[in-house]
Scaffold this motif. Structure first.
Motif, short mmCIF file in Angstrom:
data_model
loop_
_atom_site.label_atom_id
_atom_site.label_comp_id
_atom_site.label_asym_id
_atom_site.label_seq_id
_atom_site.Cartn_x
_atom_site.Cartn_y
_atom_site.Cartn_z
N LYS A 76 0.86 -1.18 0.00
CA LYS A 76 0.00 0.00 0.00
C LYS A 76 0.89 1.23 0.00
O LYS A 76 1.81 1.34 0.79
CB LYS A 76 -0.91 0.01 1.22
CG LYS A 76 -1.85 -1.18 1.25
CD LYS A 76 -2.67 -1.18 2.51
CE LYS A 76 -3.52 -2.44 2.55
NZ LYS A 76 -4.26 -2.56 3.78
N ASP B 271 -4.80 1.90 -1.38
CA ASP B 271 -4.97 0.48 -1.12
C ASP B 271 -5.56 -0.18 -2.36
O ASP B 271 -6.69 0.10 -2.74
CB ASP B 271 -5.90 0.30 0.09
CG ASP B 271 -6.19 -1.16 0.41
OD1 ASP B 271 -5.66 -2.06 -0.27
OD2 ASP B 271 -6.96 -1.39 1.35
N THR B 272 -4.81 -1.08 -2.98
CA THR B 272 -5.30 -1.80 -4.15
C THR B 272 -5.34 -3.31 -3.91
O THR B 272 -5.55 -4.08 -4.84
CB THR B 272 -4.41 -1.50 -5.38
OG1 THR B 272 -3.08 -1.91 -5.07
CG2 THR B 272 -4.45 -0.02 -5.74
N ILE B 273 -5.14 -3.72 -2.67
CA ILE B 273 -5.08 -5.14 -2.34
C ILE B 273 -6.45 -5.64 -1.89
O ILE B 273 -7.08 -5.05 -1.00
CB ILE B 273 -4.04 -5.40 -1.24
CG1 ILE B 273 -2.66 -4.99 -1.75
CG2 ILE B 273 -4.04 -6.87 -0.81
CD1 ILE B 273 -1.59 -5.03 -0.70
N LYS B 274 -6.93 -6.72 -2.50
CA LYS B 274 -8.21 -7.32 -2.13
C LYS B 274 -8.07 -8.00 -0.77
O LYS B 274 -7.10 -8.72 -0.52
CB LYS B 274 -8.64 -8.37 -3.15
CG LYS B 274 -9.04 -7.82 -4.48
CD LYS B 274 -9.48 -8.95 -5.40
CE LYS B 274 -9.92 -8.41 -6.74
NZ LYS B 274 -10.45 -9.49 -7.58
N GLU C 125 -15.91 -6.51 1.17
CA GLU C 125 -14.91 -5.62 0.60
C GLU C 125 -14.27 -4.82 1.73
O GLU C 125 -14.80 -4.77 2.85
CB GLU C 125 -15.53 -4.68 -0.43
CG GLU C 125 -16.56 -3.73 0.11
CD GLU C 125 -17.19 -2.87 -0.97
OE1 GLU C 125 -17.37 -1.67 -0.71
OE2 GLU C 125 -17.51 -3.38 -2.06
N ASP C 126 -13.13 -4.21 1.42
CA ASP C 126 -12.49 -3.37 2.43
C ASP C 126 -13.00 -1.94 2.29
O ASP C 126 -13.72 -1.61 1.34
CB ASP C 126 -10.96 -3.47 2.34
CG ASP C 126 -10.36 -2.92 1.07
OD1 ASP C 126 -11.03 -2.15 0.35
OD2 ASP C 126 -9.18 -3.24 0.80
N ALA D 266 -11.67 0.67 1.29
CA ALA D 266 -11.21 1.34 0.08
C ALA D 266 -12.03 0.93 -1.14
O ALA D 266 -11.89 1.50 -2.21
CB ALA D 266 -9.73 1.05 -0.17
N ASN E 82 -12.05 -2.34 -2.37
CA ASN E 82 -11.49 -3.52 -3.02
C ASN E 82 -12.40 -4.71 -2.72
O ASN E 82 -12.52 -5.15 -1.58
CB ASN E 82 -10.08 -3.80 -2.49
CG ASN E 82 -9.12 -2.69 -2.83
OD1 ASN E 82 -9.00 -2.30 -3.99
ND2 ASN E 82 -8.45 -2.16 -1.82
N ALA F 288 -13.59 -8.42 -2.56
CA ALA F 288 -12.95 -9.72 -2.39
C ALA F 288 -13.66 -10.78 -3.21
O ALA F 288 -14.78 -10.58 -3.68
CB ALA F 288 -12.97 -10.10 -0.91
#
Length: 142
Positions: free
Chosen positions: A7, A22-25, A104-105, A107, A109, A111
């Motif tokens: 991140k 944040d681009t991480i699932k 999802e988070d 941000a 993203n 899941a």
């Protein structure tokens, strides 16, 4: 810029704030299903609670859950931990209690949906709790 766990952090000198990119699932690291049945945690009958415990890799928004073909009660435990539960009724579908978790988070993203249990904590009462079987039909003797 500074980077942590994939991140990016960008310091905004005008607002004196750091913006996290944040681009991480998120993922569910542990998903455990069980019942409070007095004889066995993998069986459920009328008035038993079936609980689905969810432990995420990071902070997530309240998940969307279908549990045993119903909309369960969702309990917030922490930013990355939620429980979903139902009380078994006489009209519930007999057999395996299937589930779906969508989440999802903060941000945004999204899941991958989860439909199976995971994690070593799935062992309760000496059995691997990969599923709960609903049985509300009393046995009959011939």
């Amino acid at each position: 810029r500074n980077s942590t766990n994939g991140k990016e952090g960008i310091f905004d000198e005008y607002s004196n704030m750091t913006v996290i990119i944040d681009t991480i699932k998120p993922v569910l690291e542990h998903v455990i299903i069980s019942s409070n049945n007095v004889k066995h945690s993998t069986l459920a009958t009328i008035a038993d609670n079936v609980t689905l415990q969810m432990f995420a890799s990071e902070r997530i928004d309240t998940p969307f859950v279908v549990l045993c073909n119903r909309s369960p009660k969702i309990d917030y435990i922490s930013h990355s931990n939620f429980n979903a539960s139902i009380i078994v009724a006489s009209n519930d579908v007999q057999g395996e209690c299937i589930f779906l978790i969508a989440f999802e988070d903060p941000a945004g993203n999204v899941a991958t949906n989860v439909t199976t249990t995971t994690g070593a904590e799935g062992f309760i009462d000496g059995y691997s709790n990969k599923t709960v079987i609903i049985d509300t039909i009393a046995p009959l003797l011939d």
